[in-house]
Motif scaffolding. Structure first.
Motif, PDB file in Angstrom:
ATOM      1  N   UNK A 234       0.871  -1.172   0.000  1.00 15.95           N
ATOM      2  CA  UNK A 234       0.000   0.000   0.000  1.00 15.95           C
ATOM      3  C   UNK A 234       0.909   1.223   0.000  1.00 15.95           C
ATOM      4  N   UNK A 235       0.989   1.896  -1.137  1.00 12.56           N
ATOM      5  CA  UNK A 235       1.886   3.047  -1.302  1.00 12.56           C
ATOM      6  C   UNK A 235       3.335   2.627  -1.062  1.00 12.56           C
ATOM      7  N   UNK A 236       3.813   1.732  -1.924  1.00 17.88           N
ATOM      8  CA  UNK A 236       5.199   1.275  -1.885  1.00 17.88           C
ATOM      9  C   UNK A 236       5.885   1.741  -3.162  1.00 17.88           C
TER      10      UNK A 236
ATOM     11  N   UNK B 122      -0.613   0.063  -9.085  1.00 20.41           N
ATOM     12  CA  UNK B 122      -0.138   1.347  -8.601  1.00 20.41           C
ATOM     13  C   UNK B 122       1.335   1.393  -8.252  1.00 20.41           C
ATOM     14  N   UNK B 123       2.031   0.263  -8.367  1.00 21.11           N
ATOM     15  CA  UNK B 123       3.473   0.233  -8.055  1.00 21.11           C
ATOM     16  C   UNK B 123       4.254   0.663  -9.293  1.00 21.11           C
ATOM     17  N   UNK B 124       5.110   1.670  -9.133  1.00 20.31           N
ATOM     18  CA  UNK B 124       5.861   2.254 -10.249  1.00 20.31           C
ATOM     19  C   UNK B 124       7.265   1.656 -10.293  1.00 20.31           C
ATOM     20  N   UNK B 125       7.534   0.874 -11.314  1.00 23.20           N
ATOM     21  CA  UNK B 125       8.854   0.267 -11.502  1.00 23.20           C
ATOM     22  C   UNK B 125       9.620   0.919 -12.646  1.00 23.20           C
ATOM     23  N   UNK B 126       9.120   2.026 -13.162  1.00 22.20           N
ATOM     24  CA  UNK B 126       9.616   2.566 -14.432  1.00 22.20           C
ATOM     25  C   UNK B 126      11.062   3.048 -14.388  1.00 22.20           C
ATOM     26  N   UNK B 127      11.582   3.411 -13.204  1.00 21.86           N
ATOM     27  CA  UNK B 127      12.974   3.875 -13.128  1.00 21.86           C
ATOM     28  C   UNK B 127      13.933   2.757 -12.727  1.00 21.86           C
TER      29      UNK B 127
ATOM     30  N   UNK C 209      -0.768  -8.300 -12.010  1.00 22.68           N
ATOM     31  CA  UNK C 209       0.120  -7.297 -12.610  1.00 22.68           C
ATOM     32  C   UNK C 209      -0.641  -6.043 -13.053  1.00 22.68           C
ATOM     33  N   UNK C 210      -1.929  -6.143 -13.280  1.00 21.14           N
ATOM     34  CA  UNK C 210      -2.710  -5.020 -13.798  1.00 21.14           C
ATOM     35  C   UNK C 210      -2.521  -3.779 -12.932  1.00 21.14           C
ATOM     36  N   UNK C 211      -2.222  -2.650 -13.595  1.00 22.55           N
ATOM     37  CA  UNK C 211      -2.048  -1.386 -12.879  1.00 22.55           C
ATOM     38  C   UNK C 211      -0.622  -1.098 -12.480  1.00 22.55           C
ATOM     39  N   UNK C 212       0.292  -2.050 -12.719  1.00 23.31           N
ATOM     40  CA  UNK C 212       1.717  -1.802 -12.458  1.00 23.31           C
ATOM     41  C   UNK C 212       2.248  -0.814 -13.488  1.00 23.31           C
ATOM     42  N   UNK C 213       3.069   0.137 -13.063  1.00 22.74           N
ATOM     43  CA  UNK C 213       3.567   1.196 -13.943  1.00 22.74           C
ATOM     44  C   UNK C 213       4.988   0.859 -14.374  1.00 22.74           C
ATOM     45  N   UNK C 214       5.191   0.755 -15.684  1.00 19.76           N
ATOM     46  CA  UNK C 214       6.511   0.406 -16.220  1.00 19.76           C
ATOM     47  C   UNK C 214       6.866   1.352 -17.360  1.00 19.76           C
TER      48      UNK C 214
END
Length: 209
Positions: A147-149, A168-173, A186-191
């Motif tokens: 939750x907000x990680x 909602x988890x942002x792994x893009x960087x 996986x749905x909603x994961x930010x890449x």
């Protein structure tokens, strides 16, 4: 980016020799430049404490409670923090190789410039916390609750997110060649665009050049 609360540390702390302790509660203390060796205790409490240049050797601190604590340039490799309760804590520039936080509850926690390779967060409950510039290769988040990680500029190669919802988890960087995931979570994961190609392959999508 969500905010996390910082540890509330008094302006002055009393230097404290952990090896001379007589109590399971330690408050408003500076513990520095020492080694804590083969300590096996349960339900210790640290509040408003700074650990600086401390090495923990083969330690087990199950059910430990950490509130308003900073670990700075410490080595907690393979330390057992199973079932810990950790609130407003920062780990900075520390070696945390194989740190065991399985079944732990973490709130407002920052890991910054740390080596967390092979760290264990299985079944842990993580809320309002960030990993910044950390190496998490082969770390385990099996069925963890997020939750907000946040993950910023981290090495996540071969991390195990099986059973963990990544919405909602942002792994893009972050960088990784391979992740272990539950495809239905996986749905909603930010890449990033480049990472999306790898995710598509995980989903069985064929990509034409």
């Amino acid at each position: 980016m969500f905010k996390i609360q910082k540890p509330k540390i008094p302006a002055s702390l009393t230097p404290f020799d952990y090896n001379d302790r007589e109590d399971s509660d330690i408050n408003m203390a500076l513990i520095s430049d020492c080694t804590i060796s083969q300590e096996e205790v349960e339900k210790m409490r640290f509040e408003e404490v700074v650990f600086r240049n401390v090495t923990f050797l083969d330690g087990a601190f199950r059910f430990i409670q950490l509130t308003d604590v900073i670990f700075e340039r410490c080595d907690l490799s393979n330390v057992d923090f199973t079932d810990a309760i950790i609130h407003r804590v920062e780990f900075r520039d520390s070696k945390l190789l194989g740190l065991n936080l399985a079944d732990a509850t973490l709130r407002n926690v920052l890991f910054e410039n740390c080596n967390l390779n092979m760290g264990s967060f299985g079944y842990a409950d993580l809320k309002e916390m960030r990993f910044e510039n950390c190496s998490l290769r082969n770390a385990d988040f099996y069925e963890a609750k997020f939750n907000k990680v946040g993950f910023t500029e981290c090495d996540l190669d071969d991390v195990n997110f099986t059973g963990t919802t990544l919405k909602g988890v942002d792994l893009s960087t972050c960088k990784f060649n391979h992740l272990n995931l539950s495809l239905d979570l996986v749905a909603g994961c930010i890449v990033s665009a480049d990472q999306a190609i790898g995710f598509a392959r995980l989903l069985g999508v064929e990509i034409k050049d």
